[in-house]
Scaffold this active site. Structure first.
Site, PDB file in Angstrom:
ATOM      1  N   HIS A  54       3.310  40.986 -37.873  1.00  0.00           N
ATOM      2  CA  HIS A  54       2.988  41.802 -39.053  1.00  0.00           C
ATOM      3  C   HIS A  54       3.944  42.973 -39.243  1.00  0.00           C
ATOM      4  CE1 HIS A  54      -0.512  39.534 -40.144  1.00  0.00           C
ATOM      5  NE2 HIS A  54      -1.085  39.709 -38.967  1.00  0.00           N
ATOM      6  N   ARG A  79       4.549  40.163 -29.967  1.00  0.00           N
ATOM      7  CA  ARG A  79       3.631  39.218 -30.606  1.00  0.00           C
ATOM      8  C   ARG A  79       4.464  38.396 -31.565  1.00  0.00           C
ATOM      9  NH1 ARG A  79      -1.799  40.744 -33.906  1.00  0.00           N
ATOM     10  NH2 ARG A  79      -0.371  41.939 -35.224  1.00  0.00           N
ATOM     11  N   GLU A 155      -9.250  35.107 -32.520  1.00  0.00           N
ATOM     12  CA  GLU A 155      -9.496  35.927 -33.716  1.00  0.00           C
ATOM     13  C   GLU A 155     -10.070  35.117 -34.875  1.00  0.00           C
ATOM     14  OE1 GLU A 155      -5.822  37.875 -34.908  1.00  0.00           O
ATOM     15  OE2 GLU A 155      -4.616  36.115 -34.517  1.00  0.00           O
ATOM     16  N   ASP A 181      -8.994  40.027 -37.960  1.00  0.00           N
ATOM     17  CA  ASP A 181      -9.024  38.626 -38.386  1.00  0.00           C
ATOM     18  C   ASP A 181     -10.354  37.982 -38.026  1.00  0.00           C
ATOM     19  OD1 ASP A 181      -6.682  37.896 -39.849  1.00  0.00           O
ATOM     20  OD2 ASP A 181      -5.529  38.311 -38.036  1.00  0.00           O
TER      21      ASP A 181
HETATM   22  C1  3PY Z   1      -6.471  41.597 -35.715  1.00  0.00           C
HETATM   23  O1  3PY Z   1      -7.295  42.516 -35.668  1.00  0.00           O
HETATM   24  O2  3PY Z   1      -6.626  40.550 -36.368  1.00  0.00           O
HETATM   25  C2  3PY Z   1      -5.221  41.717 -34.972  1.00  0.00           C
HETATM   26  O3  3PY Z   1      -4.427  40.798 -34.992  1.00  0.00           O
HETATM   27  C3  3PY Z   1      -5.006  42.998 -34.222  1.00  0.00           C
HETATM   28  O4  3PY Z   1      -3.804  43.014 -33.519  1.00  0.00           O
HETATM   29 MG    MG Z   2      -4.849  39.196 -36.287  1.00  0.00          MG
END
Ligand code: 3PY
Ligand code: MG
Length: 276
Positions: A54, A79, A155, A181
């Site tokens: 991101h 990441r 997530e 997410d």
């Molecule tokens: C999320 O909260 O989806 C993330 O990827 C945080 O790093």
């Molecule tokens: Mg995320």
């Protein structure tokens, strides 16, 4: 010969801590700035993750962030944007000593992550070009297969349901819950998260699974108080905010604290600095 330099890396302090049941606390780098990475690395984090999912960071900047993090004494990690063989290969070759891989929803996904991060015959990572091999005490390929921090992101609802199968995959060192997410995947809003909610229950389920199978649970946290609370609950791989958000927080607090009342003419921007 001069006496400067980086001592040879024997093991990976993050992987060691996670396998040893200890917490490893770090932060997120979203500013795409090796100078910010260098400053952040010096305050004592266990690890710093360069976020290539991101943020618009490119590989050459990422390499310089890894150098700065290593020089400052933290473990350089990234990441990647997806569980993708090419991204994983290039990011590891650029010098990451651990990866956080998003959207790992099944045991098959987790096996692919491990295979992407390991050389044949254990995996499908191609050999050649890793710029960190000279810093490693011993053979880099053997070292990487054993010591890279392999962190899968949980997530989605599907990932929570499959958490036990995902975390049981050999080679996975820990997981990292993406609370935002996960919230979206559950069809919730921010107000529907927090103590007593299904969102919190899902995260605690992942923690319980990790404890059961002997792997490290992790989570992105947005305050020091939350990191402390999560450590007490048994979470281990904890991210505290990000360089960008920490900078904005400090800037808001400091600029917001400026007292304009002594000015002869009122500032058109206003005392709270909401315009810039
Ligand atoms: C999320 O909260 O989806 C993330 O990827 C945080 O790093
Ligand atoms: Mg995320």
């Amino acid at each position: 010969m001069g006496g400067m330099g980086i001592s040879k890396i024997k093991t990976n302090p993050v992987t060691d801590k996670l396998r040893g049941g200890q917490p490893a606390v770090g932060s997120w780098l979203s500013l795409c700035s090796p100078v910010a990475a260098e400053s952040m690395a010096q305050i004592g984090w266990d690890w710093l993750v360069v976020d290539a999912e991101h943020s618009p960071v490119g590989f050459e900047t990422m390499v310089n962030c890894f150098r700065a993090i290593q020089l400052g004494g933290a473990v350089p990690m990234a990441r990647v944007p997806w569980n993708d063989t090419i991204w994983i290969q290039r990011t590891l070759d650029a010098g990451a000593l651990g990866l956080v891989v998003p959207m790992v929803n099944t045991a098959e996904d987790a096996k692919t992550v491990v295979a992407n991060m390991r050389y044949a015959t254990k995996g499908q990572r191609s050999s050649g070009g890793s710029r960190v091999s000279g810093y490693i005490d011993g053979d880099y390929r053997t070292w990487a297969d054993e010591h890279l921090a392999v962190i899968v992101m949980i997530e989605t609802v599907q990932a929570v349901e499959n958490a036990e199968a995902i975390m049981s995959v050999d080679g996975v060192v820990g997981c990292f819950i993406g609370p935002n997410d996960l919230m979206l995947s559950m069809g919730l809003t921010q107000k529907e998260t927090g103590p007593g909610t299904d969102h919190e229950a899902a995260m605690m389920h992942v923690l319980d699974v990790c404890k059961k199978v002997g792997k490290a649970a992790g989570k992105h946290c947005f305050s020091a108080a939350e990191v402390s609370q999560r450590i007490a609950q048994g979470f281990q791989f904890l991210a505290l905010i990000s360089d960008a958000a920490l900078m904005l927080k400090a800037a808001r607090e400091e600029f917001g604290a400026v007292d304009f009342s002594g000015a002869a003419v009122a500032s058109p921007v206003g005392a709270k600095g909401t315009l810039y």
